[in-house]
Enzyme design. Structure first.
Site, PDB file in Angstrom:
ATOM      1  N   ASP A 127       0.806  -1.227   0.000  1.00 19.52           N
ATOM      2  CA  ASP A 127       0.000   0.000   0.000  1.00 19.52           C
ATOM      3  C   ASP A 127       0.843   1.282   0.000  1.00 19.52           C
ATOM      4  O   ASP A 127       0.307   2.363  -0.259  1.00 19.52           O
ATOM      5  CB  ASP A 127      -0.908   0.037   1.233  1.00 19.52           C
ATOM      6  N   ARG A 171      -6.777   0.491   1.582  1.00 17.30           N
ATOM      7  CA  ARG A 171      -7.966   0.766   2.397  1.00 17.30           C
ATOM      8  C   ARG A 171      -8.021   2.205   2.878  1.00 17.30           C
ATOM      9  O   ARG A 171      -9.088   2.799   2.887  1.00 17.30           O
ATOM     10  CB  ARG A 171      -8.119  -0.137   3.607  1.00 17.30           C
TER      11      ARG A 171
HETATM   12  O1  F6P Z   1      -2.143  -4.086   3.886  1.00 11.03           O
HETATM   13  C1  F6P Z   1      -2.031  -4.767   2.694  1.00 11.03           C
HETATM   14  C2  F6P Z   1      -3.365  -5.169   2.159  1.00 11.03           C
HETATM   15  O2  F6P Z   1      -3.064  -5.813   0.964  1.00 11.03           O
HETATM   16  C3  F6P Z   1      -4.402  -4.046   1.978  1.00 11.03           C
HETATM   17  O3  F6P Z   1      -4.235  -3.297   0.823  1.00 11.03           O
HETATM   18  C4  F6P Z   1      -5.684  -4.827   1.982  1.00 11.03           C
HETATM   19  O4  F6P Z   1      -6.763  -4.006   2.374  1.00 11.03           O
HETATM   20  C5  F6P Z   1      -5.425  -5.887   2.981  1.00 11.03           C
HETATM   21  O5  F6P Z   1      -4.030  -6.093   2.990  1.00 11.03           O
HETATM   22  C6  F6P Z   1      -6.147  -7.193   2.707  1.00 11.03           C
HETATM   23  O6  F6P Z   1      -5.838  -8.076   3.709  1.00 11.03           O
HETATM   24  P1  F6P Z   1      -6.208  -9.622   3.746  1.00 11.03           P
HETATM   25  O7  F6P Z   1      -5.330 -10.320   2.798  1.00 11.03           O
HETATM   26  O8  F6P Z   1      -5.915 -10.024   5.144  1.00 11.03           O
HETATM   27  O9  F6P Z   1      -7.646  -9.704   3.377  1.00 11.03           O
END
Ligand code: F6P
Length: 341
Positions: A127, A171
């Site tokens: 991110d 996010r």
């Molecule tokens: O923080 C990295 C990230 O890829 C965010 O961009 C995303 O919202 C989140 O992780 C998704 O997480 P998970 O794989 O736990 O659903």
């Protein structure tokens, strides 16, 4: 010295490159020993380890994911979690810890350092939203994956006269959307930092079709409509209190089609953005972070994160790095607006 290494949070291209650099320099230059802690903070919390030496890091430079495993375990939510980590490190003769992660993982590292443990952080997240570093590794790879997808989607958008919506990760920060949208020639980019007006988005879509092109709309998963303009569903929370997002692309698909009459389709890139081999840029950044992290530990420094500032790797206090997120400044977004519509 005996040094523990862990990777926490979402996986990210370049994690293995950091681990390799830490271990190679740590063993070959300084003569240290390593312990791999499994699955983020779960490893030190529950005492789950793996062997970590030069043989384990052989051949992992171009590999995505992390050989140590990862999780979103939050020891601050576990009764006596910080003490338990301290006891588990002491029981294994671990003198220092290198924590590779994003805001959540490094937030825990900050607390551990404040509690007197020797901890050095390495910034990781696709991110690119960690403060005090110009870039995090993984971001360049994620942007390249999104751009490859956008390039491919242009041909379907134009052949079928459709509005194509590409939902990317991010996010609270729209860095991936902004960079991939700019590099991929998107007609509209929507980011969490700037609530959007659906009527304006539809105007851009219509204008684009009027010029006999088909629009591509790049939207960050955390983008929000301006207050009172469109309803969104709330999602579940994870251990760090973050909402599980996803769904803005689908909402836009429906709204744009209904409001403009043009067929609209969404593509959600999801975890594809975090997978696979890192770009050369990310391999180099991750490697340099790893080399500087082991230098800091060797010197007995604690409570710092290695960071990229300009072309130099520097040390910044962990507290400063985790105090607030690095979001997209509105003047950067304004640069991209020139290409909207
Ligand atoms: O923080 C990295 C990230 O890829 C965010 O961009 C995303 O919202 C989140 O992780 C998704 O997480 P998970 O794989 O736990 O659903």
């Amino acid at each position: 010295m005996r040094i523990g290494v862990l990777t926490g949070g979402g996986d990210c291209p370049g994690l293995n490159a950091v681990i390799r650099a830490v271990v190679r320099k740590g063993v070959e230059v300084y003569g240290h020993e390593f312990v791999g802690f499994r699955d983020g903070w779960k490893g030190p919390l529950q005492g789950v380890t793996m062997e970590l030496g030069v043989p384990q890091v052989r051949g992992i430079l171009p590999r995505g994911g992390t050989i140590l495993g990862s999780s979103r375990t939050n020891p601050l939510k576990v009764e006596g979690g910080i003490n338990r980590i301290g006891e588990n490190l002491a029981a294994r003769g671990v003198d220092a810890l290198i924590a590779i992660g994003g805001e959540d993982t490094l937030g825990v590292a900050t607390q551990l350092a404040a509690a007197g443990l020797t901890v050095v952080g390495v910034p990781k997240t696709i991110d690119n939203d960690l403060n005090a570093t110009d870039y995090t590794f993984g971001f360049d790879t994620a942007v390249q994956i999104a751009v490859d997808a956008i390039d491919r989607l242009h041909t379907t958008a134009e052949s079928h006269h459709r509005a194509l919506i590409v939902e990317v990760m991010g996010r609270h920060a729209g860095w991936i959307a902004l960079h991939s949208g700019l590099a991929g020639g998107a007609n509209v980019i929507l980011i969490p930092e700037r609530p959007f007006e659906i009527d304006k988005v539809c105007e851009y879509v219509t204008a684009r079709f009027e010029r006999h092109y088909a629009p591509i709309i790049v939207v960050a998963e955390g983008a929000q409509p301006a207050a009172g303009t469109m309803a969104l569903q709330a999602g579940e929370l994870d251990a760090f209190g973050h909402v599980r997002l996803g769904g803005i692309g689908q909402v836009l698909e429906r709204e744009i089609e209904q409001r403009t009459g043009f067929e609209s389709r969404q593509t959600v890139l999801g975890h594809v953005q975090r997978g696979g081999t890192p770009t050369a840029f990310d391999r180099i950044l991750a490697t340099r972070f790893g080399l500087h992290a082991i230098d800091a530990v060797h010197e007995g420094v604690s409570g710092v994160m290695v960071a990229l500032q300009g072309t130099s790797i520097v040390r910044v206090p962990l507290e400063q790095a985790t105090a607030e997120l690095k979001t997209v400044p509105l003047e950067r977004y304004a640069e991209a607006e020139v290409f909207f519509g």
